[in-house]
Design an enzyme around this catalytic site. Structure first.
Site, PDB file in Angstrom:
ATOM      1  N   LEU A 175       0.664  -1.250  -0.032  1.00  0.00           N
ATOM      2  CA  LEU A 175       0.005  -0.074   0.089  1.00  0.00           C
ATOM      3  C   LEU A 175       0.639   1.438  -0.016  1.00  0.00           C
ATOM      4  O   LEU A 175       0.431   2.251  -0.736  1.00  0.00           O
ATOM      5  CB  LEU A 175      -1.049   0.068   1.265  1.00  0.00           C
ATOM      6  CG  LEU A 175      -1.968  -1.053   1.291  1.00  0.00           C
ATOM      7  CD1 LEU A 175      -2.746  -0.815   2.598  1.00  0.00           C
ATOM      8  CD2 LEU A 175      -2.979  -0.952   0.008  1.00  0.00           C
ATOM      9  N   GLY A 176       2.082   1.259   0.723  1.00  0.00           N
ATOM     10  CA  GLY A 176       2.787   2.475   0.685  1.00  0.00           C
ATOM     11  C   GLY A 176       3.863   2.299   1.764  1.00  0.00           C
ATOM     12  O   GLY A 176       3.785   1.375   2.714  1.00  0.00           O
TER      13      GLY A 176
ATOM     14  N   GLY B 107       5.962   4.888   4.638  1.00  0.00           N
ATOM     15  CA  GLY B 107       6.204   6.190   5.183  1.00  0.00           C
ATOM     16  C   GLY B 107       7.771   6.243   5.785  1.00  0.00           C
ATOM     17  O   GLY B 107       8.578   5.629   5.555  1.00  0.00           O
TER      18      GLY B 107
ATOM     19  N   GLY C 138       8.034   3.068   8.366  1.00  0.00           N
ATOM     20  CA  GLY C 138       7.730   1.804   8.208  1.00  0.00           C
ATOM     21  C   GLY C 138       6.719   1.662   6.888  1.00  0.00           C
ATOM     22  O   GLY C 138       6.558   2.795   6.150  1.00  0.00           O
TER      23      GLY C 138
ATOM     24  N   VAL D 188       3.395  -0.167   4.760  1.00  0.00           N
ATOM     25  CA  VAL D 188       2.155  -0.631   5.121  1.00  0.00           C
ATOM     26  C   VAL D 188       1.449  -1.626   3.737  1.00  0.00           C
ATOM     27  O   VAL D 188       1.686  -1.326   2.678  1.00  0.00           O
ATOM     28  CB  VAL D 188       1.057   0.618   5.169  1.00  0.00           C
ATOM     29  CG1 VAL D 188      -0.432   0.195   5.455  1.00  0.00           C
ATOM     30  CG2 VAL D 188       1.478   1.454   6.163  1.00  0.00           C
TER      31      VAL D 188
ATOM     32  N   ASP E 258       2.533  16.084  11.137  1.00  0.00           N
ATOM     33  CA  ASP E 258       3.019  15.681   9.713  1.00  0.00           C
ATOM     34  C   ASP E 258       1.463  15.619   8.826  1.00  0.00           C
ATOM     35  O   ASP E 258       1.405  14.797   8.387  1.00  0.00           O
ATOM     36  CB  ASP E 258       3.856  14.412   9.776  1.00  0.00           C
ATOM     37  CG  ASP E 258       4.312  14.327   8.418  1.00  0.00           C
ATOM     38  OD1 ASP E 258       4.399  15.245   7.856  1.00  0.00           O
ATOM     39  OD2 ASP E 258       4.824  13.075   8.092  1.00  0.00           O
TER      40      ASP E 258
END
Length: 339
Positions: free
Chosen positions: A11-12, A14, A17, A19, A138
């Site tokens: 999913l992505g 950051g 970490g 996901v 953020d």
């Protein structure tokens, strides 16, 4: 016993970490969903992930905050290389992040009604976060998750890895990169001091609202090296004159140089900062009749009595009424004859 899961897709990633979307094949706990988003962090990012899950545990049940599954403890596991990792299981946003969601619209510009709905939802989430004494630090489209809801969408705030308590100095501060969070969404005071204050999130909100209107990331015309000097001088992203008047006032308030002049998330929701944009409660307007001139001489009122009209009848003689007497029927017997 750990529930059996199946990897679906990435999913992505950051700052603290990555996901993944996972599917639960066998669920011993009925509270677990069929699909979930699992955030995985390595050992060096354990503190950030632990901080995030602790904040989320305090925000359990808040509609505008992404929710976790389980008892708000990190799961220990090992990656394919045999290194220890930590996982946090969260609800899955099927529509993705706000950033990717905007890509499905022409020029990445969202409809104004949707912008106002999403802004209200973000403010509701910030009220919950700020009430606990935290600053997100953020806030950006990547950290806002979109959930399909019937014929519309709901927005939730996620990724609290950079969050700090109000007044706390961020250990993310770096001399070469003087920003608490993502640079293009940061406020001038975050560059100067690095201290987390609630007004910082409102500046970031202004950047997000501006991006939803224009489809362009804030400060896109400024080189990265020139961003920190521009912010330190109190400059703000340019607000196009083509935007609606109430939207421009909203953004001007978010981009106030003095953080105190930005107000609070609660003020925005109540419409006390900028009326018309932040969906204040409906007000009933009563239009009074214009007063008559006072210099006109008043005449005594006259009472005119109009007698009622006599009842109207059709022409012709009135026929006498006839009374018809009907004989009573004998009551029905409830007895049965016996032979």
């Amino acid at each position: 016993m750990q529930p059996k899961t199946e990897f679906v897709k990435f999913l992505g990633k950051g700052a603290y970490g990555s996901v993944d979307l996972v599917k639960y094949i066998k669920r011993d706990d009925n509270a677990l969903p069929l699909y979930a988003a699992v955030k995985t962090a390595e050992c060096e990012d354990y503190n950030s992930l632990e901080r995030e899950i602790q904040i989320l545990s305090k925000l359990e049940g808040c509609r505008r905050i992404v929710q976790c599954y389980g008892n708000y403890t990190l799961e220990e596991d090992f990656d394919v290389g045999g290194f220890r990792v930590y996982k946090m299981v969260m609800e899955y946003a099927a529509a993705g992040s706000l950033f990717s969601f905007m890509d499905s619209y022409k020029d990445r510009k969202l409809p104004e009604t949707m912008i106002k709905d999403f802004t209200r939802m973000i403010l509701q989430g910030l009220v919950s976060v700020h009430r606990l004494g935290y600053v997100h630090c953020d806030l950006k489209p990547d950290n806002l998750l979109v959930f399909p809801c019937r014929q519309s969408y709901e927005l939730k705030i996620s990724d609290f890895g950079s969050s700090r308590k109000v007044g706390e100095y961020s250990d993310c501060w770096d001399v070469d990169l003087p920003f608490v969070g993502t640079p293009v969404y940061m406020s001038p005071e975050s560059v100067r001091s690095g201290v987390a204050e609630k007004a910082l999130d409102l500046w970031s909100l202004g950047c997000i609202v501006l991006e939803m209107y224009t489809g362009v990331i804030p400060w896109s015309e400024v080189e990265f090296e020139g961003l920190a000097p521009a912010l330190s001088k109190g400059k703000a992203p340019e607000i196009p004159k083509s935007l609606p008047c109430d939207a421009r006032k909203f953004l001007e308030t978010c981009f106030s140089r003095n953080p105190k002049e930005r107000g609070s998330a609660s003020d925005f929701l109540r419409g006390e900062v900028v009326s018309g944009f932040s969906l204040p409660p409906l007000k009933l307007k009563i239009k009074l009749a214009p007063e008559k001139p006072t210099n006109v001489s008043k005449k005594p009122l006259k009472l005119k009595i109009i007698p009622p009209k006599p009842p109207q009848f059709k022409k012709g003689g009135i026929k006498p009424l006839k009374l018809k007497i009907m004989p009573l029927k004998p009551p029905a017997s409830s007895f049965v004859s016996v032979q």
